[in-house]
Design an enzyme around this catalytic site. Structure first.
Site, mmCIF file in Angstrom:
data_model
loop_
_atom_site.group_PDB
_atom_site.id
_atom_site.type_symbol
_atom_site.label_atom_id
_atom_site.label_comp_id
_atom_site.label_asym_id
_atom_site.label_seq_id
_atom_site.Cartn_x
_atom_site.Cartn_y
_atom_site.Cartn_z
ATOM 1 N N ASN A 137 11.374 -8.721 7.049
ATOM 2 C CA ASN A 137 11.680 -8.105 8.334
ATOM 3 C C ASN A 137 11.186 -9.022 9.443
ATOM 4 O O ASN A 137 10.047 -9.505 9.390
ATOM 5 C CB ASN A 137 11.000 -6.735 8.436
ATOM 6 N N HIS A 163 5.647 -12.045 5.848
ATOM 7 C CA HIS A 163 5.561 -11.522 4.478
ATOM 8 C C HIS A 163 6.967 -11.311 3.948
ATOM 9 O O HIS A 163 7.870 -10.914 4.677
ATOM 10 C CB HIS A 163 4.762 -10.222 4.398
ATOM 11 N N ILE A 202 0.820 -1.211 0.000
ATOM 12 C CA ILE A 202 0.000 0.000 0.000
ATOM 13 C C ILE A 202 0.861 1.272 0.000
ATOM 14 O O ILE A 202 0.392 2.338 -0.390
ATOM 15 C CB ILE A 202 -0.969 -0.029 1.205
#
Ligand code: AMP
Length: 124
Positions: free
Chosen positions: A97, A110, A40
Site C-alpha cells: 500500500n 512493507h 498483528i
C-alpha cells in the site's frame, strides 16, 4: 489514518521500533536487508509483513533512493520468505500500500504476503 508516501522518514514509526527491538514482533526471518514478521491483525490464514532495514517511507521512497544492493536484498528477501512458508506451489499474493489512495498506514515500506487459502478477488 493514511500517510503521505512522500513525507520525511519518521523513526518513531512502529516498524522502526520493531527493527530496533523496542517492541516485540513474531519474527519469521531476518537477514542483512530485511525483517519479516507476522501481521498483528492477519487478513488471511497466513499474513506476513516484510520490511527493508533501511529508513524508507514507501515504495516510492525506496525505489528512488535505495541502493541496488538494498533493492535486490529486499526483493530476494520477500521471495525467500514466501518460499520458506511453502507458498510457491499453492500460490500467494503480494501487496504494498502506498500513500492515501493505497491506504498505507505505517510510514515504513512493507510488503504484505498473504497465503494459506484461496484469496479471492484482487480488490474487494
Ligand atoms: P498498511 O495499511 O499497508 O500500512 O498496513 C499496516 C499493517 O501493519 C496492518 O496490516 C497492521 O495490522 C500491521 N501492524 C500494525 N502494527 C503492527 C505490529 N506492531 N506488529 C505487526 N503488524 C502490525
Amino acid at each position: 489514518m493514511p500517510i503521505d508516501a512522500a513525507q520525511p522518514y519518521d523513526d518513531t514509526n512502529i516498524f522502526a521500533r520493531i527493527l530496533r527491538g523496542e517492541i516485540p514482533s513474531k519474527k519469521v526471518y531476518e537477514d542483512d536487508h530485511v525483517l519479516a514478521f507476522h501481521d498483528i491483525n492477519p487478513q488471511a490464514t497466513l499474513h506476513i509483513l516484510v520490511i527493508p532495514k533501511g529508513p524508507y517511507v514507501s515504495w516510492d521512497d525506496f525505489s528512488t533512493k535505495a541502493s541496488d544492493a538494498e533493492i535486490a536484498g529486499f526483493i530476494r528477501g520477500v521471495g525467500h520468505v514466501a518460499r520458506e512458508a511453502g507458498l510457491v506451489e499453492p500460490g500467494y499474493r503480494l501487496l504494498a500500500n502506498i500513500g492515501p489512495h493505497g491506504g498505507q498506514e505505517v510510514p515504513h515500506l512493507h510488503v504484505h504476503i498473504f497465503g494459506g487459502e484461496p484469496l479471492g478477488r484482487m480488490i474487494a
